[in-house]
Design an enzyme around this catalytic site. Structure first.
Site, mmCIF file in Angstrom:
data_model
loop_
_atom_site.group_PDB
_atom_site.id
_atom_site.type_symbol
_atom_site.label_atom_id
_atom_site.label_comp_id
_atom_site.label_asym_id
_atom_site.label_seq_id
_atom_site.Cartn_x
_atom_site.Cartn_y
_atom_site.Cartn_z
ATOM 1 N N ASP A 87 0.977 -33.133 -79.995
ATOM 2 C CA ASP A 87 0.604 -31.821 -80.522
ATOM 3 C C ASP A 87 -0.458 -31.999 -81.623
ATOM 4 O O ASP A 87 -0.704 -33.104 -82.106
ATOM 5 C CB ASP A 87 1.842 -31.072 -81.037
ATOM 6 N N GLU A 139 3.236 -19.978 -85.355
ATOM 7 C CA GLU A 139 3.808 -21.188 -85.958
ATOM 8 C C GLU A 139 3.347 -21.342 -87.404
ATOM 9 O O GLU A 139 2.274 -20.911 -87.769
ATOM 10 C CB GLU A 139 3.381 -22.411 -85.145
#
Ligand code: BGC
Ligand code: BGC
Length: 678
Positions: A347, A543
């Site tokens: 990620d 997020e």
């Protein structure tokens, strides 16, 4: 090779009978997914609670469907890899971001992949047309095919198409996953996957970072809306449908590579903290958080993205091991036991969070099994430092060759070597990025009716309607995060070229002259109207910024007092109030529910929120056009501090219908703003 399930329907030859059959088959699969699919974890796993991980893979049920390797592809991979230099190999393993790299640099450094982060557009032109996206893709592709490699390897572009092609101006945005979870319709998910793949291909991109398979356990997490449900069986069934929809046959002109993310346990973090610590035993990790991966692997998913979170098996201490460095789960379990032969991607800058690593240097993650590293900005230093690691022997050449082989395998399977994705994009119509009818179906099916006192709903078409609330005429609020921008913020209605707000939908149904809109409701006499429709909303978030951080409460009004004030302005005056709430999670809302005759959880419906009006209002013939059918994907909290569904006001699975009314008395209203304890 075809990867379509029996339930798969080519989008072009859509046919209702077939769709019904497919839906029934998918429902049967959904039912099946619960019981036998998960062999109960072995006794050994059940006992593995001592904090000492037993590093065996036997307790993991084997993946249901392993596909044999294609000898032709494997031979080609071996030849290409044997002719690559170390620098070229590390370049292939590198994923840079379009704001930080040019096609010329991608050519020079043999870059394997690019991505556009949330809110990154070609030339940072927010309203770029599909053709501009495709042109940039074509430039990167051409660059990658003109390197000095013995066999040029095409670059692959990934994008966060997580509810439609959400970074792209003019694209239809489908409801976020939480709303799809409410719909409980795997065939719908398959069709949304198909439509999203087509939209992504219309911009020359061939890889979607979706679906998210988090099985969220604590709704404090700001990514709760990216999760289909707290129910592992539902996530598993949807994972299969979504991946089949996105990937199609893998190499067709409207197919994209899918990503199962974020492996593993992203939805299980302590107190729902983003990128946090998942404190749970192996048995629960398998039973709860791994279920979506079984569905995705069964559907032949080609890529898996690792989670920022940690797994803390013993539950002790501040933090367990970062998933990015978890060799056992990535290599032994995912690639070994579960037979995953595609590529594992890290990620965004996640490597820097592994102890001892920096954002440009982390042999640990490659040794743990990560094949492609998302180093959005500092890709150049990463390449140099990783080359040095291999020279020093800190990473084995065999590990590098395996990583590159996996990357090549995905590129070969997806047809990237055969032609530029820009060419097929150019042949597609601009309208390929839209599918309003499908989005409207999804919106209607996602709505969950929690209260309908005195049959406030359905509404007569002849009603005079007062509309209030900040959500009623706002594309940003109905779309939430990962919409045009990363957080979904910094957008105005004009940033959405297609779609319908709820206000516009109401005007369409009852006629504009029967509708008055006042955002606050202040100063308007509701008694001049037959009904008030209030559209309340959370502000967009994604997020890192969306968590409800403990000890804050789950009360919507505590965070958005203006919504309670709007209801106070109109309720208790003898006119029914119908409340529609846009939210990325279930929230404590007893105060809002008490002030409403009817209450609808509408999640984050995306661009086609106007379809809500088609459920609220009767048809021209006076009949109900669309009954409610959605059911809660997560438990709805009873108290302001309940974020885990342990004490539910409405349990997961709850949802009223017009055809199935139910009484609901006044709900207790405590001091919802006081901080939570324990
Ligand atoms: C998110 C991923 C996303 C990636 C690329 C990360 O911060 O966790 O879900 O795919 O960024 O934008
Ligand atoms: C990017 C996102 C990414 C995030 C992570 C943003 O700048 O646009 O795609 O997920 O950073 O920090």
């Amino acid at each position: 090779m075809t990867t379509n399930s029996p339930g798969a329907i080519p989008a072009t030859t859509f046919n209702w009978k077939q769709a019904r059959r497919a839906a029934l088959a998918a429902c049967a699969a959904l039912a099946l997914a619960t019981a036998p699919a998960v062999a109960p974890p072995t006794a050994e796993a059940q006992n593995a609670t001592s904090g000492v991980t037993s590093r065996t893979v036997d307790m993991w049920p084997a993946a249901p469907h392993r596909r044999p390797a294609d000898p032709y592809i494997e031979a080609r991979i071996a030849t290409i890899v044997s002719r690559m230099t170390l620098e070229q190999k590390i370049g292939q393993m590198t994923q840079a971001e379009i704001r930080s790299i040019t096609p010329e640099q991608a050519r020079e450094f043999h870059i394997g992949s690019i991505l556009n982060g949330g809110g990154a557009w070609p030339a940072m032109h927010k309203h770029a047309a599909p053709a501009e996206w495709a042109a940039l893709s074509g430039a990167f592709y051409a660059a990658s095919m003109s390197t000095d490699m013995a066999t040029p390897v095409p670059i692959i572009w990934g994008t966060d198409a997580v509810h439609g092609h959400n970074n792209v101006f003019g694209a239809t945005l489908f409801p976020h996953n939480i709303g799809l979870g409410a719909a409980r319709d795997p065939d719908l998910i398959y069709r949304i996957g198909r439509a999203t793949a087509r939209a992504v291909r219309a911009t020359g991109i061939t890889w979607a970072f979706a679906p998210t398979l988090a099985v969220v356990q604590d709704q404090r997490w700001g990514r709760t809306y990216e999760s289909f449900s707290s129910d592992p069986a539902l996530v598993r069934a949807y994972a299969g449908s979504y991946v089949r929809g996105l990937q199609g046959a893998l190499n067709g002109d409207t197919d994209v590579i899918a990503t199962a993310k974020h492996f593993l346990g992203d939805g299980g973090t302590w107190r729902g903290v983003d990128q946090g610590d998942t404190r749970t035993g192996l048995a629960d990790l398998i039973r709860t958080h791994a279920q979506g991966y079984y569905g995705a692997l069964d559907a032949n998913v080609q890529t898996v993205m690792i989670s920022y979170s940690s797994w803390n098996e013993s539950g002790v201490g501040e933090r367990g091991a970062r998933m990015h460095a978890n060799r056992y789960l990535i290599t032994d379990v995912l690639k070994g036991r579960l037979g995953f032969d595609g590529l594992v991607v890290s990620d965004w800058n996640a490597i820097e969070q592994v102890p001892g690593c920096t954002r440009t240097h982390c042999p640990e993650v490659i040794n743990a099994g990560v094949d492609m590293v998302m180093v959005p900005d500092d890709w150049r230093a990463f390449i140099d430092e990783t080359v040095a690691d291999v020279r020093r022997g800190d990473i084995a050449v065999s590990r590098i060759d395996d990583a590159v082989s996996r990357i090549l395998r995905v590129k070969l399977r997806s047809g990237l070597f055969d032609s530029s994705p820009a060419a097929s994009a150019a042949a597609m119509e601009a309208a390929s990025i839209t599918d309003a009818p499908l989005a409207r179906e999804a919106v209607r099916k996602s709505l969950v009716l929690l209260k309908n006192a005195n049959r406030a709903l359905p509404l007569a078409r002849e009603s005079r309607v007062l509309v209030i609330g900040k959500g009623a005429d706002s594309f940003p609020l109905q779309s939430g995060g990962w919409s045009r921008t990363w957080q979904g913020t910094e957008n105005v209605n004009e940033d959405y070229a297609t779609g319908e707000t709820l206000l516009a939908g109401i005007r369409r149904v009852v006629g504009a002259d029967h509708v008055r809109y006042s955002e606050t409701g202040a100063g308007v006499d509701p008694r001049q109207f037959d009904v008030v429709i209030a559209a309340l909303a959370e502000q967009p978030y994604a997020e890192m910024k969306g968590d409800v951080t403990f000890p804050a409460t789950m009360s919507h009004s505590a965070r958005y007092p203006e919504d309670l004030a709007a209801l106070d302005a109109v309720s208790g005056q003898g006119v029914p109030v119908v409340t529609v709430l846009y939210s990325g999670r279930t929230v404590y809302a007893n105060d809002l529910i008490n002030r409403s005759g009817a209450f609808v959880a509408a999640w984050l419906p995306g661009t086609e929120a106007g379809a809500i009006a088609d459920v609220l209002f009767r048809g021209p013939d006076g009949r109900v056009q669309h009954d409610f059918s959605g059911r809660l994907p997560f438990a709805w909290p009873r108290t302001a501090c309940d974020s885990t569904g342990r004490a539910a006001r409405f349990p997961a699975g709850f949802g009223l219908r017009y055809s199935r009314p139910q009484r609901l008395g006044a709900l207790p209203e405590g001091s919802a703003a006081a901080p939570c304890s324990q």
